[in-house]
Write a protein that holds these residues in place. Structure first.
Motif, PDB file in Angstrom:
ATOM      1  N   THR A   1      -7.975   0.179  -1.767  1.00 23.31           N
ATOM      2  CA  THR A   1      -8.297  -1.030  -1.016  1.00 23.31           C
ATOM      3  C   THR A   1      -9.795  -1.133  -0.762  1.00 23.31           C
ATOM      4  O   THR A   1     -10.533  -0.155  -0.839  1.00 23.31           O
ATOM      5  CB  THR A   1      -7.551  -1.071   0.327  1.00 23.31           C
TER       6      THR A   1
ATOM      7  N   GLY B   1       0.812  -1.210   0.000  1.00 26.84           N
ATOM      8  CA  GLY B   1       0.000   0.000   0.000  1.00 26.84           C
ATOM      9  C   GLY B   1       0.843   1.256   0.000  1.00 26.84           C
ATOM     10  O   GLY B   1       1.806   1.380  -0.751  1.00 26.84           O
TER      11      GLY B   1
ATOM     12  N   ASP C   1      -3.134   2.506  -0.888  1.00 28.99           N
ATOM     13  CA  ASP C   1      -4.141   2.520   0.175  1.00 28.99           C
ATOM     14  C   ASP C   1      -5.506   2.950  -0.341  1.00 28.99           C
ATOM     15  O   ASP C   1      -6.543   2.415   0.070  1.00 28.99           O
ATOM     16  CB  ASP C   1      -3.722   3.472   1.294  1.00 28.99           C
TER      17      ASP C   1
ATOM     18  N   HIS D   1       1.166   5.564  -0.332  1.00 27.51           N
ATOM     19  CA  HIS D   1       0.643   6.577  -1.252  1.00 27.51           C
ATOM     20  C   HIS D   1       1.818   7.289  -1.889  1.00 27.51           C
ATOM     21  O   HIS D   1       2.757   7.681  -1.192  1.00 27.51           O
ATOM     22  CB  HIS D   1      -0.250   7.570  -0.505  1.00 27.51           C
TER      23      HIS D   1
END
Length: 277
Positions: free
Chosen positions: A42, A10, A39, A12
């Motif tokens: 998800t 994940g 992220d 960013h």
């Protein structure tokens, strides 16, 4: 065989990062690069605690028709006592990081990296992360197509490290497939395998076949031929290939190129299109 499986974590990207990437979505194939698994994309599921997931395939017009595939991320103490809410769905789990405590029909199993579980439709199971580390695994789901006169398959618990790969003929061991299910067992209507190419190995012709594919690159990199295009892929990338999409690859090295492969098998073709009467 020890393996180094890629698993997304994940995060960013920074504002300074270029937007250009390798993501492609066509009627014949799709490429979902590892950089897209952030992220913000998800998802969450009912009855799963401390868990999030990336959905990388789902039944959709112009996309996957026979299956769904998730990359599950379960934090310590997380899991589910009611993981599957569709009684007609069979599932395959494959662990790429961490340790899963899987209970099937009251029998408890520990799945570590490389661990595989086939869970027949209607089978009661639970899964938890009882360790102190993050658990990440693939979950492939397909509606089971029962055939009169054929029994349903049984539960299978295995680890790829305990299975000798089947070498493709006339390849000097450079192209091999790790099979968790006997391909002659017609009770099964899907296979999830691991395909391994040594550096420089190739699929030496354009495969064009009825099986739909989902390919998640576990390790290495290659150039993949998808329909009319050559596409570079690496560990963490995902490819969906529609039935009959021409496909081939060249493993450039320097290490092995390996992927988790889904395909639908062993059933008559549906002669009634969805929604037809």
């Amino acid at each position: 065989m020890s393996a180094n499986y890629y698993a997304p974590t994940g995060g960013h990207p920074p504002q300074e990062q270029l937007l250009t990437d390798r993501a492609i979505f066509t009627d014949a194939y799709a490429v979902i690069p590892k950089g897209t698994m952030r992220d913000i994309v998800t998802s969450f599921l009912p009855f799963w605690d401390k868990t999030r997931l990336w959905v990388i395939s789902r039944p959709l017009s112009g996309f996957a028709e026979t299956f769904s595939q998730y990359i599950m991320e379960v934090s310590p103490g997380g899991g589910s006592d009611q993981p599957e809410t569709d009684e007609g769905a069979q599932g395959v789990l494959f662990v790429v990081e961490g340790t899963a405590t899987l209970k099937v029909n009251s029998a408890e199993h520990t799945l570590v990296e490389g661990g595989y579980a086939y869970l027949p439709a209607g089978t009661p199971w639970t899964l938890h992360n009882t360790s102190d580390e993050m658990l990440r695994f693939h979950w492939v789901r397909k509606a089971y197509e029962a055939v009169p006169g054929l029994d349903h398959p049984e539960v299978i618990i295995a680890n790829e490290n305990d299975i000798a790969p089947t070498v493709m003929p006339e390849t000097d061991g450079k192209w091999a497939t790790t099979r968790f299910v006997d391909p002659t067992d017609l009770r099964h209507d899907m296979h999830v395998t691991i395909v391994t190419f040594e550096p420089g190995a190739v699929i030496p012709f354009l495969e064009t076949h009825v099986m739909e594919h989902g390919l998640y690159v576990l390790e290495g990199k290659a150039v993949y031929r998808l329909n009319n295009d050559w596409v570079e892929v690496e560990a963490g990338d995902y490819m969906w290939l529609r039935a009959f999409c021409p496909q081939a690859c060249y493993a450039g090295g320097p290490g092995k190129f390996r992927y988790l492969l889904y395909k639908d098998v062993n059933r008559h073709m549906n002669l009634r299109l969805s929604g037809a009467k």
